[in-house]
Design a protein around this motif. Structure first.
Motif, short mmCIF file in Angstrom:
data_model
loop_
_atom_site.label_atom_id
_atom_site.label_comp_id
_atom_site.label_asym_id
_atom_site.label_seq_id
_atom_site.Cartn_x
_atom_site.Cartn_y
_atom_site.Cartn_z
N LYS A 22 30.89 24.23 33.52
CA LYS A 22 30.62 24.06 34.98
C LYS A 22 29.70 25.27 35.55
CE LYS A 22 34.96 21.55 36.18
NZ LYS A 22 35.66 21.62 34.82
N LEU A 23 30.02 26.33 35.15
CA LEU A 23 29.09 27.53 35.62
C LEU A 23 27.78 27.14 34.93
CD1 LEU A 23 31.46 30.54 35.28
CD2 LEU A 23 30.72 29.55 37.28
N GLN A 24 27.50 27.01 33.95
CA GLN A 24 26.31 26.61 33.21
C GLN A 24 25.41 25.66 34.13
OE1 GLN A 24 26.18 24.85 29.33
NE2 GLN A 24 24.63 26.13 28.83
N GLY A 25 26.06 24.67 34.65
CA GLY A 25 25.42 23.60 35.77
C GLY A 25 24.93 24.39 36.63
N ARG A 26 25.39 25.39 37.09
CA ARG A 26 24.84 26.07 38.26
C ARG A 26 24.08 27.25 37.71
NH1 ARG A 26 27.76 25.00 42.97
NH2 ARG A 26 25.77 25.79 43.68
N GLY A 27 23.62 27.50 36.32
CA GLY A 27 22.72 28.65 35.96
C GLY A 27 23.50 29.82 35.89
N VAL A 28 24.87 29.97 35.97
CA VAL A 28 25.44 31.28 35.84
C VAL A 28 26.42 31.13 34.39
CG1 VAL A 28 27.04 32.88 36.82
CG2 VAL A 28 25.13 31.60 38.26
N THR A 29 26.65 32.36 33.95
CA THR A 29 27.58 32.48 32.88
C THR A 29 28.71 33.13 33.36
OG1 THR A 29 26.95 34.83 32.25
CG2 THR A 29 25.49 33.16 31.30
N VAL A 30 29.98 32.93 32.59
CA VAL A 30 31.26 33.63 33.06
C VAL A 30 31.04 35.12 33.35
CG1 VAL A 30 33.62 33.98 32.24
CG2 VAL A 30 32.41 31.80 31.81
N ALA A 31 30.44 35.89 32.34
CA ALA A 31 30.18 37.23 32.75
C ALA A 31 29.62 37.47 33.93
CB ALA A 31 29.57 37.85 31.43
N GLU A 32 28.57 36.70 34.42
CA GLU A 32 27.72 36.78 35.56
C GLU A 32 28.78 36.46 36.82
OE1 GLU A 32 23.29 35.58 33.72
OE2 GLU A 32 24.53 34.22 34.66
N TRP A 33 29.66 35.55 36.43
CA TRP A 33 30.51 35.01 37.69
C TRP A 33 31.37 36.06 37.85
CZ3 TRP A 33 32.71 33.10 41.64
CH2 TRP A 33 34.02 32.95 41.73
N VAL A 34 31.83 36.77 36.99
CA VAL A 34 32.92 37.81 37.11
C VAL A 34 32.14 38.97 37.66
CG1 VAL A 34 34.46 39.72 35.91
CG2 VAL A 34 34.43 37.18 35.22
N THR A 35 30.98 39.22 37.50
CA THR A 35 30.26 40.38 38.09
C THR A 35 30.15 40.06 39.32
OG1 THR A 35 29.25 40.97 36.16
CG2 THR A 35 28.34 41.56 38.24
N MET A 36 29.44 39.01 39.95
CA MET A 36 29.47 38.72 41.28
C MET A 36 30.46 38.39 41.97
SD MET A 36 26.76 35.35 40.72
CE MET A 36 26.46 35.05 42.41
N ARG A 37 31.68 37.98 41.67
CA ARG A 37 33.13 37.93 42.17
C ARG A 37 33.43 39.62 42.50
NH1 ARG A 37 35.59 38.05 45.41
NH2 ARG A 37 37.65 37.26 45.80
N ARG A 38 33.22 40.44 41.68
CA ARG A 38 33.57 41.72 41.98
C ARG A 38 32.78 42.20 42.67
NH1 ARG A 38 38.48 43.94 40.03
NH2 ARG A 38 38.85 42.65 38.41
N LEU A 39 31.50 41.89 43.20
CA LEU A 39 30.50 42.29 44.19
C LEU A 39 30.53 41.79 45.63
CD1 LEU A 39 27.22 42.59 41.95
CD2 LEU A 39 28.79 44.59 42.92
N PHE A 40 31.32 40.67 45.72
CA PHE A 40 31.58 39.95 46.53
C PHE A 40 32.31 40.74 47.65
CE2 PHE A 40 33.48 36.60 49.26
CZ PHE A 40 32.41 35.86 49.67
N GLY A 41 31.89 40.58 48.88
CA GLY A 41 32.51 41.43 50.11
C GLY A 41 32.13 42.96 50.02
N GLU A 42 31.80 43.39 49.08
CA GLU A 42 31.06 44.80 48.95
C GLU A 42 29.70 45.02 49.38
OE1 GLU A 42 33.00 47.27 47.57
OE2 GLU A 42 34.51 46.30 46.53
N ARG A 43 29.42 46.23 50.02
CA ARG A 43 28.16 46.41 50.59
C ARG A 43 27.27 46.84 49.43
NH1 ARG A 43 27.78 49.41 55.96
NH2 ARG A 43 26.68 47.30 56.66
N LEU A 50 31.35 49.65 38.79
CA LEU A 50 31.52 48.18 38.64
C LEU A 50 31.94 47.85 37.02
CD1 LEU A 50 31.23 45.17 39.60
CD2 LEU A 50 28.92 45.44 38.95
N ALA A 51 31.36 48.72 36.24
CA ALA A 51 31.73 48.56 34.79
C ALA A 51 33.11 48.86 34.33
CB ALA A 51 30.67 49.41 34.20
N TYR A 52 33.67 49.90 35.21
CA TYR A 52 34.90 50.33 34.98
C TYR A 52 36.01 49.32 35.39
CZ TYR A 52 39.38 52.89 35.80
OH TYR A 52 40.83 53.17 35.83
N ARG A 53 35.74 48.67 36.82
CA ARG A 53 36.35 47.61 37.34
C ARG A 53 36.62 46.44 36.43
NH1 ARG A 53 34.28 46.87 43.49
NH2 ARG A 53 35.40 48.94 44.29
N ILE A 54 35.52 46.07 35.77
CA ILE A 54 35.48 44.95 34.81
C ILE A 54 36.00 45.18 33.56
CG2 ILE A 54 33.98 43.05 34.06
CD1 ILE A 54 32.01 43.30 36.47
#
Length: 143
Positions: A22-43, A50-54
């Motif tokens: 499903k993510l591939q259809g949107r041009g994103v990998t699972v690792a990229e999704w996890v990274t983006m989700r961790r950045l969401f809401g952060e300035r 980020l590396a530590y959190r993930i």
């Protein structure tokens, strides 16, 4: 197939692979999704933080960040507190995409766990959370 680990891995692989498609259809990998989700809401987040959190290496985060920057979903900036340091943040496009991808994750869960009642899903989640806590699991699985 008598081991719980076998069944957990069996279900997990199918759930994860369907989500990855499903993510591939949107041009994103699972690792990229996890990274983006961790950045969401952060300035802005330092790559090392980020590396530590993930639970990834700094090198892996750097490569992920480069890919997300190339896709114009993340931006790398100088830290406002320390001009020598850098932070990562979602672009406007990335901030719009995260909730859309979260909806894909919700749909994926709904598809796979539909046979379970709401109470069974709650119990399953509680049991899995207890295993995570008791085994002190910290690293976010991304593959």
């Amino acid at each position: 197939d008598v081991h719980l680990g076998y069944w957990l891995r069996f279900v997990s692989n199918h759930v994860s692979q369907a989500f990855a498609r499903k993510l591939q259809g949107r041009g994103v990998t699972v690792a990229e999704w996890v990274t983006m989700r961790r950045l969401f809401g952060e300035r802005g987040v330092a790559p090392s933080r980020l590396a530590y959190r993930i639970g990834m290496s700094r090198g892996a985060i750097s490569k992920l960040a480069d890919r997300l920057i190339d896709k114009e979903l993340v931006v790398r900036r100088a830290d406002t507190q320390d001009g020598r340091a850098q932070t990562l943040a979602l672009t406007a496009r990335g901030r719009v995409l995260v909730p859309e991808l979260a909806a894909l994750a919700d749909d994926n869960d709904a598809e796979f766990f539909r046979p379970l009642t709401a109470q069974e899903r709650r119990v399953l989640r509680q049991l899995l959370e207890r295993l995570v806590e008791q085994n002190e699991l910290k690293v976010v699985p991304i593959d």
